[in-house]
Design a protein around this motif. Structure first.
Motif, PDB file in Angstrom:
ATOM      1  N   VAL A  84       0.859  -1.405  -0.254  1.00  0.00           N
ATOM      2  CA  VAL A  84      -0.004   0.122  -0.134  1.00  0.00           C
ATOM      3  C   VAL A  84       1.015   0.910   0.197  1.00  0.00           C
ATOM      4  N   PHE A  85       0.566   2.017  -0.816  1.00  0.00           N
ATOM      5  CA  PHE A  85       1.335   3.450  -1.004  1.00  0.00           C
ATOM      6  C   PHE A  85       0.573   4.733  -0.480  1.00  0.00           C
ATOM      7  N   ILE A  86       1.138   5.356   0.310  1.00  0.00           N
ATOM      8  CA  ILE A  86       0.461   6.259   1.104  1.00  0.00           C
ATOM      9  C   ILE A  86       1.157   7.736   1.181  1.00  0.00           C
ATOM     10  N   ASP A  87       0.420   8.598   0.922  1.00  0.00           N
ATOM     11  CA  ASP A  87       1.140   9.921   0.816  1.00  0.00           C
ATOM     12  C   ASP A  87       1.194  10.392   2.481  1.00  0.00           C
ATOM     13  N   PRO A  88       2.240  10.658   2.978  1.00  0.00           N
ATOM     14  CA  PRO A  88       2.693  10.848   4.139  1.00  0.00           C
ATOM     15  C   PRO A  88       2.155  12.353   4.678  1.00  0.00           C
ATOM     16  N   HIS A  89       1.717  13.055   3.681  1.00  0.00           N
ATOM     17  CA  HIS A  89       1.208  14.422   4.241  1.00  0.00           C
ATOM     18  C   HIS A  89      -0.193  14.447   4.597  1.00  0.00           C
ATOM     19  N   ASP A  90      -1.033  13.421   3.987  1.00  0.00           N
ATOM     20  CA  ASP A  90      -2.487  13.526   4.278  1.00  0.00           C
ATOM     21  C   ASP A  90      -3.073  12.207   4.666  1.00  0.00           C
ATOM     22  N   GLY A  91      -2.424  11.133   4.555  1.00  0.00           N
ATOM     23  CA  GLY A  91      -2.781   9.704   4.708  1.00  0.00           C
ATOM     24  C   GLY A  91      -3.538   9.350   3.430  1.00  0.00           C
ATOM     25  N   ARG A  92      -3.502   9.934   2.281  1.00  0.00           N
ATOM     26  CA  ARG A  92      -4.189   9.419   1.438  1.00  0.00           C
ATOM     27  C   ARG A  92      -3.553   8.183   0.767  1.00  0.00           C
ATOM     28  N   VAL A  93      -4.230   6.877   0.303  1.00  0.00           N
ATOM     29  CA  VAL A  93      -3.675   5.961  -0.452  1.00  0.00           C
ATOM     30  C   VAL A  93      -3.629   6.190  -1.555  1.00  0.00           C
ATOM     31  N   GLN A  94      -2.468   6.324  -2.327  1.00  0.00           N
ATOM     32  CA  GLN A  94      -2.173   6.712  -3.605  1.00  0.00           C
ATOM     33  C   GLN A  94      -2.527   5.372  -4.477  1.00  0.00           C
ATOM     34  N   GLY A  95      -2.383   4.183  -4.166  1.00  0.00           N
ATOM     35  CA  GLY A  95      -2.344   2.915  -4.608  1.00  0.00           C
ATOM     36  C   GLY A  95      -2.077   1.785  -4.044  1.00  0.00           C
ATOM     37  N   HIS A  96      -2.147   0.808  -4.675  1.00  0.00           N
ATOM     38  CA  HIS A  96      -1.637  -0.477  -3.948  1.00  0.00           C
ATOM     39  C   HIS A  96      -1.417  -1.659  -5.216  1.00  0.00           C
ATOM     40  N   ARG A  97      -0.400  -2.555  -4.792  1.00  0.00           N
ATOM     41  CA  ARG A  97      -0.399  -3.660  -5.913  1.00  0.00           C
ATOM     42  C   ARG A  97       0.022  -4.905  -5.128  1.00  0.00           C
ATOM     43  N   LEU A  98       0.080  -6.253  -6.085  1.00  0.00           N
ATOM     44  CA  LEU A  98       0.494  -7.400  -5.526  1.00  0.00           C
ATOM     45  C   LEU A  98       1.804  -7.540  -6.040  1.00  0.00           C
ATOM     46  N   SER A  99       2.996  -7.795  -4.968  1.00  0.00           N
ATOM     47  CA  SER A  99       4.230  -7.863  -5.439  1.00  0.00           C
ATOM     48  C   SER A  99       4.508  -9.017  -6.205  1.00  0.00           C
ATOM     49  N   THR A 100       3.949 -10.168  -5.917  1.00  0.00           N
ATOM     50  CA  THR A 100       4.042 -11.284  -6.631  1.00  0.00           C
ATOM     51  C   THR A 100       3.411 -11.593  -7.853  1.00  0.00           C
ATOM     52  N   ALA A 101       2.631 -10.493  -8.370  1.00  0.00           N
ATOM     53  CA  ALA A 101       1.863 -10.741  -9.757  1.00  0.00           C
ATOM     54  C   ALA A 101       3.059 -10.820 -10.896  1.00  0.00           C
ATOM     55  N   ALA A 102       2.668 -11.898 -11.775  1.00  0.00           N
ATOM     56  CA  ALA A 102       3.505 -12.030 -13.086  1.00  0.00           C
ATOM     57  C   ALA A 102       2.846 -11.200 -14.021  1.00  0.00           C
ATOM     58  N   SER A 103       3.831  -9.918 -14.281  1.00  0.00           N
ATOM     59  CA  SER A 103       3.001  -8.856 -15.099  1.00  0.00           C
ATOM     60  C   SER A 103       4.122  -7.953 -15.697  1.00  0.00           C
ATOM     61  N   LEU A 104       4.104  -7.800 -16.723  1.00  0.00           N
ATOM     62  CA  LEU A 104       5.136  -6.802 -17.220  1.00  0.00           C
ATOM     63  C   LEU A 104       4.615  -5.317 -17.496  1.00  0.00           C
ATOM     64  N   ALA A 105       3.243  -5.081 -16.714  1.00  0.00           N
ATOM     65  CA  ALA A 105       2.803  -3.669 -16.713  1.00  0.00           C
ATOM     66  C   ALA A 105       3.850  -2.807 -15.796  1.00  0.00           C
ATOM     67  N   PRO A 106       3.870  -1.708 -16.379  1.00  0.00           N
ATOM     68  CA  PRO A 106       4.794  -0.526 -15.657  1.00  0.00           C
ATOM     69  C   PRO A 106       5.006  -0.758 -14.271  1.00  0.00           C
ATOM     70  N   ALA A 107       3.587  -0.736 -13.521  1.00  0.00           N
ATOM     71  CA  ALA A 107       4.012  -0.767 -12.015  1.00  0.00           C
ATOM     72  C   ALA A 107       4.230  -2.318 -11.472  1.00  0.00           C
ATOM     73  N   GLN A 108       4.193  -3.177 -12.468  1.00  0.00           N
ATOM     74  CA  GLN A 108       4.556  -4.506 -12.031  1.00  0.00           C
ATOM     75  C   GLN A 108       5.884  -5.125 -12.331  1.00  0.00           C
ATOM     76  N   PHE A 109       6.479  -4.357 -13.223  1.00  0.00           N
ATOM     77  CA  PHE A 109       7.618  -4.676 -14.063  1.00  0.00           C
ATOM     78  C   PHE A 109       8.884  -4.983 -13.038  1.00  0.00           C
ATOM     79  N   VAL A 110       9.237  -4.025 -12.168  1.00  0.00           N
ATOM     80  CA  VAL A 110      10.552  -4.294 -11.291  1.00  0.00           C
ATOM     81  C   VAL A 110      10.197  -5.490 -10.168  1.00  0.00           C
ATOM     82  N   PRO A 111       8.858  -5.620  -9.569  1.00  0.00           N
ATOM     83  CA  PRO A 111       8.507  -6.741  -8.523  1.00  0.00           C
ATOM     84  C   PRO A 111       8.539  -8.005  -9.455  1.00  0.00           C
TER      85      PRO A 111
END
Length: 425
Positions: A113-140
């Motif tokens: 879970v990715f959280i803005d430390p200034h206001d507590g807003r959740v900017q997004g989340h992801r599954l680190s074990t997903a098998a995907s080449l999408a930009p947000a999943q590429f490095v995991p």
């Protein structure tokens, strides 16, 4: 004769071990080159997860940050489903970056879970074990390939662990095979470190394989053995290293509980205060200073809080790895991890891990690690080319021998037939 047979056995072992490992080493080498820049690449590919809006003009970072305990609580309350839990508190925050916390709970399709430390807003989340080449999943996904071939369960981890162990042994076998058989040995061995570029591409390929292995030998051994540490720690690395070094095993001494701990008696703030006291006592015993707090984690499976700080014992500049474990119900000490300054086995292991992941040495070692990944792949491919050309030569030799024998049989048959035709009846 015995020495010749022994060398022949080592040649065959090196050949077939190299062929068996080639695909794995190419894959792990190239993904390792990518992972040398893991944090920067991930932030570049997924800025919506990692980047936050700038702080207000004139305000310092500390003025605009939420209390870390309040931040965790706000983010957890906004998660779906309601059973989702955030099992960590992050104290150190990089300017312009989100806070990343691990999530757990039934039915979750994400674990980060990715959280803005200034206001507590959740900017997004992801599954680190997903098998995907999408930009947000590429490095995991690159990390999953690198560590376990992206295979389910522990099969990939064990397989790469075995490959790493074979690679470690083959480092010594390959180096031994470069030692010349004739005398004087030393002047001849010096030639093994060079490449005869003008002797044709096949000779240059052979020399590159041999000389590259010699020049990079210590680095190759470092990455091979540290890979064994990551993938076969209890099965191989720990027993072998214990022959030479003492280890502090308290970090792994707490066994898993029969069922995960749902509601620890110590809440997050109480656990933080208890962990601070334990850490201060440890700092006095081991004579180190605490530079900054890193994070507080809850391991429900083992029923402990893990408190991490950056201290004068740490190797990594940006990551604090000095840690204590406390009982989640009583706050009592359950284990510790000292990056350096403790038992030699832990110090050596920490150095191996930091070098493998390019967490020390600044940009120079980071670039070197990326380059080594490419060179490991190249060395593997030069070995495959050597085998392929020699296999072709052996096939041609066998074909020529078979053709020669066929010609000899034909001549013999003709001679026999001629002799039979001239024999009086």
């Amino acid at each position: 004769m015995r020495l010749r047979l022994t060398r022949r056995a080592f040649v065959l072992a090196h050949r077939w071990a190299g062929l068996a490992m080639a695909l794995f080493l190419v894959l792990c080498g190239l993904t390792g080159s990518v992972l040398a820049y893991r944090e920067a690449l991930d932030a570049w590919l997924a800025p919506e997860l990692h980047r936050t809006t700038p702080a207000k003009t004139g305000a310092t970072l500390s003025d605009t940050l939420l209390d870390p305990f309040k931040l965790r609580e706000m983010a957890e309350q906004s998660l779906s489903p309601p059973q989702a839990r955030l099992d960590g508190v992050q104290f150190r925050v990089a300017p312009g970056h989100t806070v990343v916390l691990w999530a757990s709970g039934p039915g979750l399709d994400y674990d980060e879970v990715f959280i803005d430390p200034h206001d507590g807003r959740v900017q997004g989340h992801r599954l680190s074990t997903a098998a995907s080449l999408a930009p947000a999943q590429f490095v995991p996904f690159m990390f999953k390939l690198h560590h376990s071939l992206a295979l389910p369960g522990s099969w990939g981890t064990l397989l790469l662990g075995v490959v790493s162990l074979v690679w470690t042994i083959d480092c010594f076998v390959g180096a031994g095979l470069t030692w010349p058989r004739g005398k004087p040995a030393w002047p001849k061995w010096r030639m093994a470190w060079g490449v005869k570029w003008r002797a044709g591409w096949q000779r240059a390929n052979h020399d590159l394989h041999r000389a590259g292995g010699l020049w990079l030998w210590a680095v190759l051994l470092l990455f091979a053995w540290s890979s064994v540490m990551f993938n076969l720690r209890d099965e191989v690395y720990r027993p072998v290293m214990a022959l030479a070094f003492d280890f502090d095993d308290s970090w792994e001494a707490v066994p898993p509980r029969a069922a995960p701990l749902d509601d620890p008696r110590l809440d997050w703030r109480e656990a933080h205060q208890a962990a601070q006291r334990v850490m201060q006592a440890m700092a006095q015993r081991h004579h180190f200073t605490i530079d900054a707090e890193e994070r507080l984690l809850l391991n429900r499976r083992r029923g402990v809080y893990i408190y991490m700080v950056h201290s004068s014992l740490d190797l990594r500049a940006r990551i604090g790895n000095t840690a204590v474990m406390i009982d989640a119900d009583t706050g009592e000490w359950r284990g510790q991890w000292l990056p350096t300054g403790g038992t030699p086995g832990n110090t050596v292991s920490n150095w191996l891990g930091a070098l493998h992941m390019a967490h020390v040495g600044g940009w120079a070692w980071q670039a070197a690690v990326a380059l080594v990944g490419v060179l490991v792949s190249a060395l593997s491919m030069t070995g495959v080319v050597i085998w392929w050309k020699k296999a072709q030569a052996r096939r041609r030799a066998r074909a020529a021998l078979a053709a020669n024998r066929a010609r000899q049989r034909a001549r013999h048959d003709r001679t026999t037939a001629s002799s039979a035709s001239h024999t009086p009846r």
